[in-house]
Design a protein around this motif. Structure first.
Motif, PDB file in Angstrom:
ATOM      1  N   ALA A  44       0.943  -1.150  -0.143  1.00 32.84           N
ATOM      2  CA  ALA A  44      -0.055   0.129  -0.003  1.00 32.84           C
ATOM      3  C   ALA A  44       0.966   1.064  -0.013  1.00 32.84           C
ATOM      4  CB  ALA A  44      -0.976   0.071   1.186  1.00 32.84           C
ATOM      5  N   LEU A  45       0.267   2.211  -0.454  1.00 34.47           N
ATOM      6  CA  LEU A  45       1.061   3.611  -0.625  1.00 34.47           C
ATOM      7  C   LEU A  45       0.416   4.490   0.379  1.00 34.47           C
ATOM      8  CD1 LEU A  45       1.350   3.466  -4.614  1.00 34.47           C
ATOM      9  CD2 LEU A  45       2.893   2.824  -2.917  1.00 34.47           C
ATOM     10  N   LEU A  46       1.463   5.414   0.805  1.00 30.93           N
ATOM     11  CA  LEU A  46       0.910   6.536   1.749  1.00 30.93           C
ATOM     12  C   LEU A  46       1.229   8.071   0.837  1.00 30.93           C
ATOM     13  CD1 LEU A  46       0.078   7.976   4.202  1.00 30.93           C
ATOM     14  CD2 LEU A  46       2.563   7.851   4.922  1.00 30.93           C
ATOM     15  N   MET A  47       0.078   8.625   0.659  1.00 25.26           N
ATOM     16  CA  MET A  47       0.592  10.160  -0.045  1.00 25.26           C
ATOM     17  C   MET A  47      -0.036  11.169   0.866  1.00 25.26           C
ATOM     18  SD  MET A  47      -0.828  11.537  -3.815  1.00 25.26           S
ATOM     19  CE  MET A  47      -0.255  10.071  -4.163  1.00 25.26           C
ATOM     20  N   VAL A  48       0.945  12.206   1.127  1.00 24.96           N
ATOM     21  CA  VAL A  48       0.655  13.246   1.963  1.00 24.96           C
ATOM     22  C   VAL A  48       0.806  14.574   0.989  1.00 24.96           C
ATOM     23  CG1 VAL A  48       1.441  14.518   4.073  1.00 24.96           C
ATOM     24  CG2 VAL A  48       1.739  11.961   3.902  1.00 24.96           C
ATOM     25  N   VAL A  49      -0.348  15.285   1.227  1.00 24.66           N
ATOM     26  CA  VAL A  49      -0.430  16.337   0.472  1.00 24.66           C
ATOM     27  C   VAL A  49      -0.373  17.659   1.510  1.00 24.66           C
ATOM     28  CG1 VAL A  49      -1.777  17.602  -1.291  1.00 24.66           C
ATOM     29  CG2 VAL A  49      -1.687  15.325  -1.480  1.00 24.66           C
ATOM     30  N   ASP A  50       0.400  18.462   1.364  1.00 24.61           N
ATOM     31  CA  ASP A  50       0.450  19.798   2.025  1.00 24.61           C
ATOM     32  C   ASP A  50      -0.754  20.279   1.894  1.00 24.61           C
ATOM     33  OD1 ASP A  50       1.350  21.708   3.604  1.00 24.61           O
ATOM     34  OD2 ASP A  50       2.846  22.559   2.132  1.00 24.61           O
ATOM     35  N   GLU A  51      -1.009  20.926   3.386  1.00 24.92           N
ATOM     36  CA  GLU A  51      -2.313  21.573   3.814  1.00 24.92           C
ATOM     37  C   GLU A  51      -2.222  23.127   3.512  1.00 24.92           C
ATOM     38  OE1 GLU A  51      -4.276  20.181   7.061  1.00 24.92           O
ATOM     39  OE2 GLU A  51      -5.301  18.494   6.091  1.00 24.92           O
ATOM     40  N   ALA A  52      -0.949  23.595   3.016  1.00 28.88           N
ATOM     41  CA  ALA A  52      -0.864  25.007   2.673  1.00 28.88           C
ATOM     42  C   ALA A  52      -1.898  25.777   1.723  1.00 28.88           C
ATOM     43  CB  ALA A  52       0.552  25.095   2.143  1.00 28.88           C
ATOM     44  N   GLU A  53      -2.060  26.921   1.992  1.00 28.03           N
ATOM     45  CA  GLU A  53      -3.254  27.660   1.281  1.00 28.03           C
ATOM     46  C   GLU A  53      -2.692  27.310  -0.129  1.00 28.03           C
ATOM     47  OE1 GLU A  53      -5.020  32.085   0.475  1.00 28.03           O
ATOM     48  OE2 GLU A  53      -4.220  31.426   2.634  1.00 28.03           O
ATOM     49  N   GLY A  54      -3.823  27.186  -1.131  1.00 29.17           N
ATOM     50  CA  GLY A  54      -3.730  26.791  -2.318  1.00 29.17           C
ATOM     51  C   GLY A  54      -3.389  25.337  -2.866  1.00 29.17           C
ATOM     52  N   SER A  55      -2.937  24.654  -2.007  1.00 27.94           N
ATOM     53  CA  SER A  55      -2.549  23.215  -2.097  1.00 27.94           C
ATOM     54  C   SER A  55      -3.821  22.389  -2.784  1.00 27.94           C
ATOM     55  CB  SER A  55      -1.854  22.431  -0.953  1.00 27.94           C
ATOM     56  OG  SER A  55      -2.814  22.197   0.039  1.00 27.94           O
ATOM     57  N   GLU A  56      -4.883  22.762  -2.437  1.00 28.35           N
ATOM     58  CA  GLU A  56      -5.962  22.059  -2.852  1.00 28.35           C
ATOM     59  C   GLU A  56      -6.211  22.095  -4.441  1.00 28.35           C
ATOM     60  OE1 GLU A  56      -7.083  25.946  -1.914  1.00 28.35           O
ATOM     61  OE2 GLU A  56      -6.420  24.656  -0.665  1.00 28.35           O
ATOM     62  N   GLY A  57      -5.698  22.699  -5.106  1.00 26.18           N
ATOM     63  CA  GLY A  57      -5.748  22.740  -6.504  1.00 26.18           C
ATOM     64  C   GLY A  57      -4.903  22.160  -7.155  1.00 26.18           C
ATOM     65  N   ILE A  58      -3.624  21.720  -6.571  1.00 25.55           N
ATOM     66  CA  ILE A  58      -2.390  21.173  -7.105  1.00 25.55           C
ATOM     67  C   ILE A  58      -2.439  19.744  -7.221  1.00 25.55           C
ATOM     68  CG2 ILE A  58      -0.091  21.415  -6.762  1.00 25.55           C
ATOM     69  CD1 ILE A  58       0.081  23.937  -5.618  1.00 25.55           C
ATOM     70  N   VAL A  59      -2.183  19.136  -8.080  1.00 26.30           N
ATOM     71  CA  VAL A  59      -2.017  17.751  -8.384  1.00 26.30           C
ATOM     72  C   VAL A  59      -0.365  17.453  -8.808  1.00 26.30           C
ATOM     73  CG1 VAL A  59      -2.711  15.661  -9.659  1.00 26.30           C
ATOM     74  CG2 VAL A  59      -4.296  17.644  -9.015  1.00 26.30           C
ATOM     75  N   PRO A  60       0.431  17.063  -7.820  1.00 26.60           N
ATOM     76  CA  PRO A  60       1.776  16.550  -8.110  1.00 26.60           C
ATOM     77  C   PRO A  60       1.890  15.613  -9.291  1.00 26.60           C
ATOM     78  CG  PRO A  60       1.212  16.703  -5.486  1.00 26.60           C
ATOM     79  CD  PRO A  60       0.061  16.784  -6.359  1.00 26.60           C
ATOM     80  N   GLY A  61       2.838  15.262  -9.789  1.00 28.33           N
ATOM     81  CA  GLY A  61       3.072  14.343 -10.682  1.00 28.33           C
ATOM     82  C   GLY A  61       3.159  12.918  -9.929  1.00 28.33           C
ATOM     83  N   LYS A  62       3.719  12.870  -8.860  1.00 28.76           N
ATOM     84  CA  LYS A  62       3.722  11.645  -8.256  1.00 28.76           C
ATOM     85  C   LYS A  62       2.220  10.804  -7.905  1.00 28.76           C
ATOM     86  CE  LYS A  62       3.721  12.799  -3.075  1.00 28.76           C
ATOM     87  NZ  LYS A  62       4.608  12.643  -1.977  1.00 28.76           N
ATOM     88  N   VAL A  63       1.192  11.739  -8.020  1.00 29.75           N
ATOM     89  CA  VAL A  63      -0.246  11.317  -7.994  1.00 29.75           C
ATOM     90  C   VAL A  63      -0.187  10.430  -9.074  1.00 29.75           C
ATOM     91  CG1 VAL A  63      -2.498  11.776  -8.065  1.00 29.75           C
ATOM     92  CG2 VAL A  63      -1.127  13.304  -6.587  1.00 29.75           C
ATOM     93  N   PHE A  64       0.257  10.515 -10.161  1.00 36.61           N
ATOM     94  CA  PHE A  64       0.044   9.657 -11.342  1.00 36.61           C
ATOM     95  C   PHE A  64       0.757   8.433 -11.341  1.00 36.61           C
ATOM     96  CE2 PHE A  64      -1.451  13.821 -12.562  1.00 36.61           C
ATOM     97  CZ  PHE A  64      -2.504  13.714 -12.782  1.00 36.61           C
ATOM     98  N   GLU A  65       1.732   8.697 -10.576  1.00 39.98           N
ATOM     99  CA  GLU A  65       2.865   7.632 -10.498  1.00 39.98           C
ATOM    100  C   GLU A  65       2.207   6.584  -9.383  1.00 39.98           C
ATOM    101  OE1 GLU A  65       6.471   9.219  -9.484  1.00 39.98           O
ATOM    102  OE2 GLU A  65       7.023   9.627 -11.472  1.00 39.98           O
ATOM    103  N   TYR A  66       1.692   6.835  -8.654  1.00 42.59           N
ATOM    104  CA  TYR A  66       0.858   6.337  -7.429  1.00 42.59           C
ATOM    105  C   TYR A  66       0.071   5.403  -8.061  1.00 42.59           C
ATOM    106  CZ  TYR A  66       3.435   8.003  -3.271  1.00 42.59           C
ATOM    107  OH  TYR A  66       4.517   7.908  -2.101  1.00 42.59           O
TER     108      TYR A  66
END
Length: 150
Positions: A44-66
């Motif tokens: 299983a994989l753990l993905m942690v996305v920063d909760e900084a302001e504006g991060s809710e609209g960002i999709v890092p490339g590693k999401v697609f690798e996961y």
């Protein structure tokens, strides 16, 4: 539990002080090809996305690798693009970073399914195909053809 990458002192300290510290392995930052090998070896994989302001609209490339690894993903993220994508793909569980009961429930579900050799999630294969390089390239070529009149 195996973690790979760069971690700040706070995270390192948290892992070292955990009751599970004897079951935790921290790998250094890995070259891309090695990190992909680690993804594919994981249960299983753990993905942690920063909760900084504006991060809710960002999709890092590693999401697609996961997603491409087709392993269940425990995603700690604010409501937004990443959380929506993981849910839409049926690729795993999503919880906010500070939702300890939600994280615990998801982790225990993953663990029980691992112990009893049950599938955790059935990803939406049709949705995942939209993110494969060939499909993206095909759509880009079609867009360029329509723009140039080819």
């Amino acid at each position: 539990l195996r973690f790979a990458g760069r971690f700040g002192g706070e995270v390192r300290s948290m892992l070292e002080q955990s009751r599970l510290r004897n079951s935790i392995e921290v790998l250094p930052y890995l070259p891309h090809s090695e990190s992909i090998r680690e993804l594919l070896k994981a249960d299983a994989l753990l993905m942690v996305v920063d909760e900084a302001e504006g991060s809710e609209g960002i999709v890092p490339g590693k999401v697609f690798e996961y997603l491409g690894a087709k392993k269940p993903i425990l995603t700690l993220a604010p409501d937004g693009a990443v959380a929506d994508l993981i849910r839409a793909a049926h690729a795993g569980a999503v919880a906010h970073n500070h939702d300890i009961p939600g994280i615990k429930a998801a982790f225990l579900e993953y663990y029980r399914n691992f112990v009893y050799d049950r599938p955790v999630f059935e990803p939406d294969e049709e949705l995942l195909k939209k993110f494969e390089r060939r499909e993206i390239t095909r759509r880009l070529a079609g867009l360029l053809d329509s723009i140039t009149g080819a």
